[in-house]
Write a protein that holds these residues in place. Structure first.
Motif, PDB file in Angstrom:
ATOM      1  N   HIS A  42      71.172  18.353  13.457  1.00 41.96           N
ATOM      2  CA  HIS A  42      70.331  18.608  12.292  1.00 41.96           C
ATOM      3  C   HIS A  42      70.372  17.376  11.408  1.00 41.96           C
ATOM      4  CE1 HIS A  42      73.883  19.501   9.869  1.00 41.96           C
ATOM      5  NE2 HIS A  42      74.221  20.494  10.679  1.00 41.96           N
ATOM      6  N   ARG A  43      69.821  17.483  10.238  1.00 38.58           N
ATOM      7  CA  ARG A  43      69.679  16.312   9.368  1.00 38.58           C
ATOM      8  C   ARG A  43      70.986  15.580   9.085  1.00 38.58           C
ATOM      9  NH1 ARG A  43      65.851  19.918   7.028  1.00 38.58           N
ATOM     10  NH2 ARG A  43      63.782  19.005   7.114  1.00 38.58           N
ATOM     11  N   PHE A  44      72.105  16.304   9.102  1.00 37.88           N
ATOM     12  CA  PHE A  44      73.362  15.720   8.662  1.00 37.88           C
ATOM     13  C   PHE A  44      74.405  15.547   9.759  1.00 37.88           C
ATOM     14  CE2 PHE A  44      71.681  18.438   5.160  1.00 37.88           C
ATOM     15  CZ  PHE A  44      71.085  17.409   4.452  1.00 37.88           C
ATOM     16  N   SER A  45      74.138  16.050  10.969  1.00 41.29           N
ATOM     17  CA  SER A  45      75.148  15.906  12.032  1.00 41.29           C
ATOM     18  C   SER A  45      74.571  16.142  13.414  1.00 41.29           C
ATOM     19  CB  SER A  45      76.331  16.859  11.791  1.00 41.29           C
ATOM     20  OG  SER A  45      75.959  18.190  12.048  1.00 41.29           O
ATOM     21  N   ARG A  46      75.355  15.699  14.391  1.00 42.59           N
ATOM     22  CA  ARG A  46      75.169  16.033  15.816  1.00 42.59           C
ATOM     23  C   ARG A  46      76.455  16.737  16.215  1.00 42.59           C
ATOM     24  NH1 ARG A  46      74.890  10.504  16.297  1.00 42.59           N
ATOM     25  NH2 ARG A  46      76.505  10.703  17.843  1.00 42.59           N
ATOM     26  N   TYR A  47      76.368  17.783  17.021  1.00 51.89           N
ATOM     27  CA  TYR A  47      77.557  18.589  17.277  1.00 51.89           C
ATOM     28  C   TYR A  47      77.524  19.255  18.652  1.00 51.89           C
ATOM     29  CZ  TYR A  47      73.998  21.639  15.320  1.00 51.89           C
ATOM     30  OH  TYR A  47      72.798  22.247  15.053  1.00 51.89           O
ATOM     31  N   ARG A  48      78.710  19.617  19.082  1.00 52.72           N
ATOM     32  CA  ARG A  48      78.875  20.343  20.356  1.00 52.72           C
ATOM     33  C   ARG A  48      80.024  21.328  20.173  1.00 52.72           C
ATOM     34  NH1 ARG A  48      79.366  16.296  23.419  1.00 52.72           N
ATOM     35  NH2 ARG A  48      81.593  16.247  23.692  1.00 52.72           N
ATOM     36  N   LEU A  49      79.848  22.539  20.682  1.00 50.34           N
ATOM     37  CA  LEU A  49      80.870  23.572  20.680  1.00 50.34           C
ATOM     38  C   LEU A  49      81.061  24.001  22.123  1.00 50.34           C
ATOM     39  CD1 LEU A  49      82.714  25.571  19.160  1.00 50.34           C
ATOM     40  CD2 LEU A  49      80.714  27.065  18.901  1.00 50.34           C
ATOM     41  N   VAL A  50      82.289  23.865  22.615  1.00 49.18           N
ATOM     42  CA  VAL A  50      82.589  24.176  24.020  1.00 49.18           C
ATOM     43  C   VAL A  50      83.560  25.343  24.062  1.00 49.18           C
ATOM     44  CG1 VAL A  50      83.515  23.298  26.196  1.00 49.18           C
ATOM     45  CG2 VAL A  50      82.270  21.749  24.650  1.00 49.18           C
ATOM     46  N   PHE A  51      83.127  26.434  24.688  1.00 48.10           N
ATOM     47  CA  PHE A  51      84.000  27.578  24.924  1.00 48.10           C
ATOM     48  C   PHE A  51      84.544  27.463  26.338  1.00 48.10           C
ATOM     49  CE2 PHE A  51      81.032  29.379  21.760  1.00 48.10           C
ATOM     50  CZ  PHE A  51      81.947  29.850  20.829  1.00 48.10           C
TER      51      PHE A  51
END
Length: 145
Positions: free
Chosen positions: A71-80
């Motif tokens: 999004h405008r303020f970050s790049r992210y990944r969540l791994v379960f």
């Protein structure tokens, strides 16, 4: 999604159930998460891609689901990840990664990571997966017996 995102943290919950049941609950949870994100009014401000906030970028049966977005303020990944725990239990790990570029990204990181809001949200997710494993899907959800 960028595989070189900086590591943020890991949270783990023990679920006293076999991996197959935990995997089914994890899949239901991530499907629900993707649907609910599209209705989140905060997303208008953030401008996420994809619109739901996350997309499934990897799925390894009964082992791992990776969700990624930006999004405008970050790049992210969540791994379960699912691993075997003691006594037939299953451990559900949530690994978080993210980049927060620019001044707005640093402010956003301070608001989300610095205040521990991220910890609260991740713990809530893990508890939801554990609860769904125990109770199973609701009457209008797939997989209900």
């Amino acid at each position: 999604m960028d595989d070189e995102l900086p590591y943020i943290d890991e949270h783990v919950v023990r679920v006293d159930a076999p991996r197959e049941r935990v995997w089914a609950a994890l899949q239901r949870y991530t499907t629900s998460l993707l649907r609910s994100g599209e209705r989140n009014p905060l997303f208008v401000l953030l401008g996420p891609q994809p619109r739901a906030g996350f997309a499934v970028t990897e799925r390894i049966e009964q082992r791992r689901i990776s969700l990624s977005g930006r999004h405008r303020f970050s790049r992210y990944r969540l791994v379960f990840e699912l691993t075997d725990g003691p006594g037939g239990a299953t451990l559900v790990h949530a690994h978080s990664y993210g980049a927060f570029p620019g001044i707005h990204g640093r402010v956003y990181r301070a608001l989300v990571i610095g205040t521990r809001l991220h910890v609260v949200a991740t713990t809530h997710m893990l508890r939801g997966i554990r609860a769904d494993t125990v109770t199973g899907p609701g009457p209008d959800q797939p997989g209900r017996q």
